[in-house]
Write a protein that holds these residues in place. Structure first.
Motif, PDB file in Angstrom:
ATOM      1  N   ALA A 341       0.831  -1.205   0.000  1.00 19.07           N
ATOM      2  CA  ALA A 341       0.000   0.000   0.000  1.00 19.07           C
ATOM      3  C   ALA A 341       0.867   1.257   0.000  1.00 19.07           C
ATOM      4  CB  ALA A 341      -0.918  -0.007   1.221  1.00 19.07           C
ATOM      5  N   ALA A 342       1.993   1.221   0.732  1.00 20.37           N
ATOM      6  CA  ALA A 342       2.887   2.380   0.778  1.00 20.37           C
ATOM      7  C   ALA A 342       3.532   2.636  -0.580  1.00 20.37           C
ATOM      8  CB  ALA A 342       3.948   2.165   1.852  1.00 20.37           C
ATOM      9  N   PHE A 343       3.949   1.577  -1.254  1.00 21.87           N
ATOM     10  CA  PHE A 343       4.568   1.762  -2.573  1.00 21.87           C
ATOM     11  C   PHE A 343       3.554   2.319  -3.583  1.00 21.87           C
ATOM     12  CE2 PHE A 343       8.182  -1.117  -1.392  1.00 21.87           C
ATOM     13  CZ  PHE A 343       9.183  -0.219  -1.713  1.00 21.87           C
ATOM     14  N   ILE A 344       2.323   1.891  -3.482  1.00 25.97           N
ATOM     15  CA  ILE A 344       1.290   2.451  -4.367  1.00 25.97           C
ATOM     16  C   ILE A 344       1.120   3.944  -4.076  1.00 25.97           C
ATOM     17  CG2 ILE A 344      -1.159   2.402  -4.953  1.00 25.97           C
ATOM     18  CD1 ILE A 344      -1.111  -0.621  -4.317  1.00 25.97           C
ATOM     19  N   ALA A 345       1.035   4.291  -2.784  1.00 29.73           N
ATOM     20  CA  ALA A 345       0.845   5.689  -2.400  1.00 29.73           C
ATOM     21  C   ALA A 345       2.026   6.565  -2.812  1.00 29.73           C
ATOM     22  CB  ALA A 345       0.624   5.783  -0.892  1.00 29.73           C
ATOM     23  N   ALA A 346       3.207   5.961  -2.903  1.00 24.69           N
ATOM     24  CA  ALA A 346       4.394   6.742  -3.260  1.00 24.69           C
ATOM     25  C   ALA A 346       4.298   7.337  -4.666  1.00 24.69           C
ATOM     26  CB  ALA A 346       5.645   5.870  -3.154  1.00 24.69           C
ATOM     27  N   PHE A 347       3.466   6.764  -5.522  1.00 19.94           N
ATOM     28  CA  PHE A 347       3.329   7.244  -6.899  1.00 19.94           C
ATOM     29  C   PHE A 347       2.039   8.053  -7.101  1.00 19.94           C
ATOM     30  CE2 PHE A 347       6.206   3.706  -7.098  1.00 19.94           C
ATOM     31  CZ  PHE A 347       7.136   4.069  -8.058  1.00 19.94           C
ATOM     32  N   ALA A 348       1.391   8.420  -5.994  1.00  8.66           N
ATOM     33  CA  ALA A 348       0.091   9.094  -6.087  1.00  8.66           C
ATOM     34  C   ALA A 348       0.210  10.599  -6.248  1.00  8.66           C
ATOM     35  CB  ALA A 348      -0.756   8.764  -4.863  1.00  8.66           C
ATOM     36  N   GLY A 349       1.423  11.139  -6.284  1.00  7.41           N
ATOM     37  CA  GLY A 349       1.602  12.568  -6.493  1.00  7.41           C
ATOM     38  C   GLY A 349       1.477  13.416  -5.253  1.00  7.41           C
ATOM     39  N   PHE A 350       1.685  12.845  -4.077  1.00  5.49           N
ATOM     40  CA  PHE A 350       1.652  13.625  -2.838  1.00  5.49           C
ATOM     41  C   PHE A 350       2.851  14.575  -2.782  1.00  5.49           C
ATOM     42  CE2 PHE A 350      -0.728   9.768  -1.471  1.00  5.49           C
ATOM     43  CZ  PHE A 350      -1.910  10.404  -1.106  1.00  5.49           C
ATOM     44  N   PRO A 351       2.794  15.604  -1.927  1.00  6.49           N
ATOM     45  CA  PRO A 351       3.964  16.475  -1.736  1.00  6.49           C
ATOM     46  C   PRO A 351       5.188  15.669  -1.297  1.00  6.49           C
ATOM     47  CG  PRO A 351       2.018  17.447  -0.732  1.00  6.49           C
ATOM     48  CD  PRO A 351       1.624  16.068  -1.165  1.00  6.49           C
ATOM     49  N   LEU A 352       6.372  16.205  -1.556  1.00 11.28           N
ATOM     50  CA  LEU A 352       7.600  15.469  -1.308  1.00 11.28           C
ATOM     51  C   LEU A 352       7.756  15.072   0.160  1.00 11.28           C
ATOM     52  CD1 LEU A 352      10.176  17.342  -3.587  1.00 11.28           C
ATOM     53  CD2 LEU A 352       9.033  15.149  -3.978  1.00 11.28           C
ATOM     54  N   ALA A 353       7.337  15.938   1.082  1.00 11.07           N
ATOM     55  CA  ALA A 353       7.445  15.609   2.504  1.00 11.07           C
ATOM     56  C   ALA A 353       6.575  14.398   2.851  1.00 11.07           C
ATOM     57  CB  ALA A 353       7.038  16.813   3.354  1.00 11.07           C
ATOM     58  N   VAL A 354       5.377  14.352   2.286  1.00 11.36           N
ATOM     59  CA  VAL A 354       4.489  13.209   2.529  1.00 11.36           C
ATOM     60  C   VAL A 354       5.058  11.949   1.881  1.00 11.36           C
ATOM     61  CG1 VAL A 354       2.162  12.291   2.162  1.00 11.36           C
ATOM     62  CG2 VAL A 354       2.480  14.719   2.685  1.00 11.36           C
ATOM     63  N   THR A 355       5.602  12.103   0.676  1.00  9.39           N
ATOM     64  CA  THR A 355       6.201  10.958  -0.011  1.00  9.39           C
ATOM     65  C   THR A 355       7.385  10.403   0.779  1.00  9.39           C
ATOM     66  OG1 THR A 355       5.526  11.873  -2.149  1.00  9.39           O
ATOM     67  CG2 THR A 355       7.214  10.166  -2.176  1.00  9.39           C
ATOM     68  N   ALA A 356       8.129  11.291   1.427  1.00  3.51           N
ATOM     69  CA  ALA A 356       9.248  10.840   2.256  1.00  3.51           C
ATOM     70  C   ALA A 356       8.759   9.977   3.415  1.00  3.51           C
ATOM     71  CB  ALA A 356      10.032  12.038   2.781  1.00  3.51           C
ATOM     72  N   VAL A 357       7.661  10.382   4.044  1.00  6.45           N
ATOM     73  CA  VAL A 357       7.086   9.581   5.128  1.00  6.45           C
ATOM     74  C   VAL A 357       6.600   8.235   4.594  1.00  6.45           C
ATOM     75  CG1 VAL A 357       5.222   9.462   6.828  1.00  6.45           C
ATOM     76  CG2 VAL A 357       6.428  11.621   6.451  1.00  6.45           C
ATOM     77  N   ILE A 358       6.007   8.239   3.414  1.00  2.00           N
ATOM     78  CA  ILE A 358       5.537   6.997   2.793  1.00  2.00           C
ATOM     79  C   ILE A 358       6.707   6.064   2.511  1.00  2.00           C
ATOM     80  CG2 ILE A 358       4.497   6.042   0.698  1.00  2.00           C
ATOM     81  CD1 ILE A 358       2.717   8.574   0.627  1.00  2.00           C
ATOM     82  N   ALA A 359       7.814   6.630   1.988  1.00  2.00           N
ATOM     83  CA  ALA A 359       9.007   5.807   1.723  1.00  2.00           C
ATOM     84  C   ALA A 359       9.556   5.223   3.015  1.00  2.00           C
ATOM     85  CB  ALA A 359      10.069   6.655   1.027  1.00  2.00           C
ATOM     86  N   LEU A 360       9.504   6.007   4.100  1.00  2.00           N
ATOM     87  CA  LEU A 360       9.966   5.524   5.399  1.00  2.00           C
ATOM     88  C   LEU A 360       9.111   4.335   5.865  1.00  2.00           C
ATOM     89  CD1 LEU A 360      12.193   6.634   7.400  1.00  2.00           C
ATOM     90  CD2 LEU A 360      10.289   7.573   8.706  1.00  2.00           C
ATOM     91  N   ILE A 361       7.787   4.461   5.702  1.00  2.00           N
ATOM     92  CA  ILE A 361       6.871   3.377   6.087  1.00  2.00           C
ATOM     93  C   ILE A 361       7.106   2.141   5.217  1.00  2.00           C
ATOM     94  CG2 ILE A 361       4.437   2.694   6.149  1.00  2.00           C
ATOM     95  CD1 ILE A 361       3.783   5.630   6.833  1.00  2.00           C
ATOM     96  N   ALA A 362       7.302   2.361   3.919  1.00  2.00           N
ATOM     97  CA  ALA A 362       7.563   1.229   3.013  1.00  2.00           C
ATOM     98  C   ALA A 362       8.829   0.484   3.419  1.00  2.00           C
ATOM     99  CB  ALA A 362       7.675   1.727   1.580  1.00  2.00           C
TER     100      ALA A 362
END
Length: 475
Positions: A341-362
């Motif tokens: 789910a995190a990897f899918i969200a990483a490509f959803a176009g969120f702001p970079l700060a949010v994407t960084a948190v998603i990458a951390l969770i992944a």
């Protein structure tokens, strides 16, 4: 009094001896992980350097795909045979020669004349792919013998931490090394890392392997028929295996030795298929974010992912040390869902700060699934463990290889989010099925234990059961 004090003194001596042995085995394993981390750095360095070298030498992107395909195919084949090799040779010898082989083939590439570069590159892809799988399976399947069953979660977490650090260092330094000192120097560094790991393995006493030989089919048959509980089924299958009337592949019997084990390995293969999607889609997505410097987002994403992975390993190590337990099969299932789910969200176009948190969770979820999966396969008997890890490596290579082909074709027509969505979505679906299967098995086990306790309670009480019946009939 003397006889009463004697056992206590013996127990104290035994505990002290066990503590010393544990400390020694853990210290040796740390040295082994250090050597493994060094060779892993070389592996990730050559992932970048070799692909760039292949493209520069041939001038064709297709050649890079062929190079990767040969590498994955070699790992696929190695996964099928490594269980048999561990039944005949020690894990130490397999790990040693796997590193020697990789170092030697890098030397061949360095010394190859221009007219033989293509052949040398194909040799590198074959040897690196096969030897990487051989080393990994030999290491993982032998960890319970190296550090003990109760410390395998700690050992798995430590080895994954070392590899994650090596991945960050390898990917981060590859471009710098190639641009500053050239391909030859990069290949020399790569060769040196494999030599360093080989020396580490040679100097350490490493347990594992060489012992599943002739008894492997019998043990496998017993585990498959009796569910690991022993009994007459094991004897029947063992005698049938000896007579050759009921031969079945040992690797597949390993998956039948524990509930949901086959589904777990299948999920691992689907997860590898999903991993191929985000690996292929990241450069494309990064280019859409910053076409002038696409490498920045990719590097930053993997660095943050690695931080999450390493952080998860620290938590898992402390959890295992405090409780003496591993995260288990459920941790693998839930971790796969969160990671996908995190990897899918990483490509959803969120702001970079949010994407960084998603990458951390992944990264954290990926670290959890790695430890849970490895620890669970290590609960298999030693006679089956190498075969199970080998078959698992085969599934992973197959899933990743097929995924790279399908994903590359899909990315020409669909967006990275869509491709990653259905690839990791498949992993989520299989993970949910796996979780339901594990929950069902555990529910059945609890019901069986509750029924057994109730039966024992009824038979054991003086005012119930047989005694009541005897008294009534006697009156």
């Amino acid at each position: 009094m003397g006889s009463a004090d004697g056992p206590k003194a013996d127990e104290t001596d035994g505990d002290a001896r066990k503590a010393r042995d544990t400390a020694v085995s853990e210290r040796r394993f740390r040295f082994l992980v250090a050597g493994y981390a060094v060779s892993s750095y070389g592996t990730f360095l050559n992932m970048v350097a070799l692909n760039l070298f292949v493209y520069e030498t041939t001038g064709r992107a297709l050649a890079m795909g062929l190079f990767m395909a040969v590498r994955l195919a070699s790992g696929f084949v190695a996964g099928l045979v490594v269980g048999g090799l561990l039944a005949r040779f020690s894990a130490k010898s397999i790990m040693l020669w796997a590193n020697v082989g990789q170092g030697a083939v890098m030397l061949v590439l360095i010394l190859a004349p221009d007219g033989m570069l293509t052949g040398a590159l194909m040799a590198v892809s074959v040897v690196i792919g096969a030897c990487g799988t051989l080393f990994m399976v030999a290491l993982r399947s032998s960890i319970p013998e190296m550090v003990g069953e109760d410390r395998r979660a700690w050992a798995n977490s430590l080895s994954i931490t070392g590899r994650s650090l090596a991945m960050v260092a390898g990917f981060a330094s590859a471009g710098v090394v190639v641009s500053l000192v050239g391909y030859t120097a990069a290949f020399l560094v790569d060769m040196a890392t494999f030599v360093a790991c080989a020396v580490t393995v040679a100097l350490l006493p490493i347990a594992g392997g060489k012992g599943a030989g002739g008894s492997a089919p019998e043990a496998a048959e017993g585990s498959g028929s009796s569910g690991g509980s022993g009994g007459s089924g094991a004897g029947k299958d063992a005698s049938a295996a000896k007579s050759g009337r009921r031969w079945r592949p040992v690797a597949f019997l390993a998956l039948a030795a524990a509930p949901a084990m086959g589904l777990m390995v299948a999920l691992r293969g689907v997860d590898a298929f999903g991993s191929s999607s985000h690996n292929a889609a990241l450069p494309i997505y990064s280019t859409s974010l910053d076409a002038s410097n696409p490498a920045v987002f990719v590097s930053a994403f993997w660095c943050v992912w690695a931080l999450g992975n390493i952080g998860a390993q620290q938590v898992i190590q402390r959890y295992a040390q405090r409780t003496g337990r591993s995260v288990g099969a459920l941790g693998f299932g839930y971790g796969t869902v969160v990671m996908s789910a995190a990897f899918i969200a990483a490509f959803a176009g969120f702001p970079l700060a949010v994407t960084a948190v998603i990458a951390l969770i992944a990264g954290a979820a990926d670290g959890l699934t790695e430890v849970a999966y490895t620890s669970h396969l290590q609960t298999l008997p030693a006679t089956l463990r190498g075969h199970a890890f080998g078959l698992s490596a085969t599934f992973e290579n197959l899933g990743f290889g097929v995924g790279m082909i399908l994903v590359a074709a899909a990315l020409d027509r669909f967006s990275p989010l869509a491709v990653v969505g259905w690839s990791h979505g498949a992993a989520i679906v299989v993970a949910v099925v796996f979780l339901l299967r594990v929950a069902g098995v555990r529910r059945a086990e609890r019901t069986g234990r509750a029924g057994l306790r109730k039966e024992e309670a009824v038979e054991g009480r003086p005012d119930r059961g047989d005694r009541d019946g005897a008294e009534v009939s006697g009156g």
